[in-house]
Write a protein that holds these residues in place. Structure first.
Motif, PDB file in Angstrom:
ATOM      1  N   LEU A  97      78.708  -9.404  36.806  1.00 39.97           N
ATOM      2  CA  LEU A  97      77.555  -8.626  37.219  1.00 39.97           C
ATOM      3  C   LEU A  97      77.925  -7.402  38.043  1.00 39.97           C
ATOM      4  CD1 LEU A  97      75.049 -11.465  38.255  1.00 39.97           C
ATOM      5  CD2 LEU A  97      75.145 -10.208  36.103  1.00 39.97           C
ATOM      6  N   TRP A  98      79.118  -7.392  38.605  1.00 39.17           N
ATOM      7  CA  TRP A  98      79.499  -6.272  39.458  1.00 39.17           C
ATOM      8  C   TRP A  98      80.265  -5.232  38.641  1.00 39.17           C
ATOM      9  CZ3 TRP A  98      77.633  -5.141  44.059  1.00 39.17           C
ATOM     10  CH2 TRP A  98      78.227  -4.115  44.783  1.00 39.17           C
ATOM     11  N   PRO A  99      79.737  -4.034  38.498  1.00 34.25           N
ATOM     12  CA  PRO A  99      80.420  -3.018  37.683  1.00 34.25           C
ATOM     13  C   PRO A  99      81.655  -2.477  38.385  1.00 34.25           C
ATOM     14  CG  PRO A  99      78.482  -2.092  38.723  1.00 34.25           C
ATOM     15  CD  PRO A  99      78.469  -3.554  39.064  1.00 34.25           C
ATOM     16  N   GLU A 100      82.627  -2.053  37.588  1.00 33.64           N
ATOM     17  CA  GLU A 100      83.824  -1.433  38.148  1.00 33.64           C
ATOM     18  C   GLU A 100      83.508  -0.079  38.770  1.00 33.64           C
ATOM     19  OE1 GLU A 100      86.641  -1.197  35.033  1.00 33.64           O
ATOM     20  OE2 GLU A 100      86.835  -3.380  34.757  1.00 33.64           O
ATOM     21  N   GLU A 101      82.599   0.644  38.159  1.00 34.16           N
ATOM     22  CA  GLU A 101      82.186   1.947  38.682  1.00 34.16           C
ATOM     23  C   GLU A 101      80.714   2.163  38.338  1.00 34.16           C
ATOM     24  OE1 GLU A 101      83.391   6.698  38.373  1.00 34.16           O
ATOM     25  OE2 GLU A 101      84.516   5.150  37.264  1.00 34.16           O
TER      26      GLU A 101
END
Length: 298
Positions: free
Chosen positions: A69-73
């Protein structure tokens, strides 16, 4: 301190500890239920959280990141592309106009019908209710042809007004029955006192009955808002030859191409479409529960 006092205190401390332990053990089933419900809630809202996450990811990262769920950017350009390039600013305005106009028509029409069926007894009232209930078994797809034909004859096919009339002219039998059940349980003395003061039919309805039915009205308005905001079939037909009349649900097709699909842009558009519904439900959830409870009680 005497020996008796020390003995009593020494016995009271273990007793208090035992009571604390018993209270903790009694709370284990409650905490277990909370943990289970929290897990189910997480599973329930995970698709929404994934969509929010995908709306700020690049198109390649949407699939390469898997279930993360956590985007890289964070790529906020997706929202700009959905709002400006895909025309969702215009689609949002169309959807707001159509939805609020449809809600107003449905609430007034269903409230009037429910008021008459719930407060008055006249020959054929049961037949009318039976006909209304029978319309629940008619598939929606069968009504699209007469709706389009009537709209063409009225000259409102390619317009937002025609879309509003088509969406607001549905039977809405469930809403009528909810209003009828709610109005039926109100005391007759309210109407009798208003009539003695010289109030007519519409004045009694607008000034007394409709304000008293606010919980039911909030329920009907919320359900109509959800159905109209997410409507796809009728808005698609009415905007088929006029793309500028598209609503948010129909506008989602702008992200689907012949050879590729802009998933990140579609996710951003989905978030834009869902946020107003979530905010509205947070404000009206209390009235929604009260309206359903009142209709079931009646």
């Amino acid at each position: 301190m005497s020996t008796t006092t020390r003995t009593t205190t020494s016995h009271a401390v273990p007793a208090a500890r035992r009571r604390t332990l018993r209270d903790r053990f009694r709370r284990i089933p409650w905490w277990g239920a909370v943990a289970l419900l929290a897990l189910l809630a997480l599973l329930w809202i995970y698709p929404f959280l994934w969509m929010v996450s995908a709306s700020v990811k690049s198109s390649s990262e949407v699939f390469s990141s898997g279930t993360s769920l956590w985007p890289e950017e964070f790529d906020w350009e997706n929202y700009s592309r959905a709002w400006d390039d895909a025309g969702f600013g215009r689609y949002m305005l169309n959807t707001v106009i159509v939805t609020f106009a449809t809600v107003a028509i449905v609430v007034v029409r269903c409230a009037l019908c429910g008021y008459v069926l719930g407060r008055y007894r006249f020959p054929g009232s049961r037949i009318i209710v039976g006909i209304l209930v029978a319309t629940l078994f008619v598939p929606t797809g069968y009504t699209i042809i007469p709706i389009v034909k009537l709209s063409m004859q009225l000259g409102v096919l390619n317009s937002l007004a025609g879309m509003v009339l088509a969406l607001g002219g549905a039977a809405n039998v469930a809403f009528i029955l909810i209003y009828a059940g709610y109005f039926r349980q109100l005391p007759k003395e309210l109407e009798e006192a208003a009539i003695m003061d010289g109030a007519g039919f519409f004045r009694v309805f607008w000034t007394i009955m409709l304000p008293l039915s606010m919980p039911v009205t909030a329920t009907v308005a919320l359900l109509t808002f959800l159905a109209t905001w997410n409507a796809f079939f009728l808005p698609l037909v009415f905007s088929f030859s006029s793309p500028e009349l598209r609503t948010l649900s129909v506008g989602m097709q702008a992200f689907v191409g012949e050879n590729a699909t802009d998933w990140s842009g579609m996710a951003a558009a989905g978030v834009i479409s869902i946020v107003p519904i979530v905010v509205l439900f947070l404000f009206l959830q209390r009235y929604f529960v009260e309206g359903i409870a009142g209709a079931v009680k009646s």
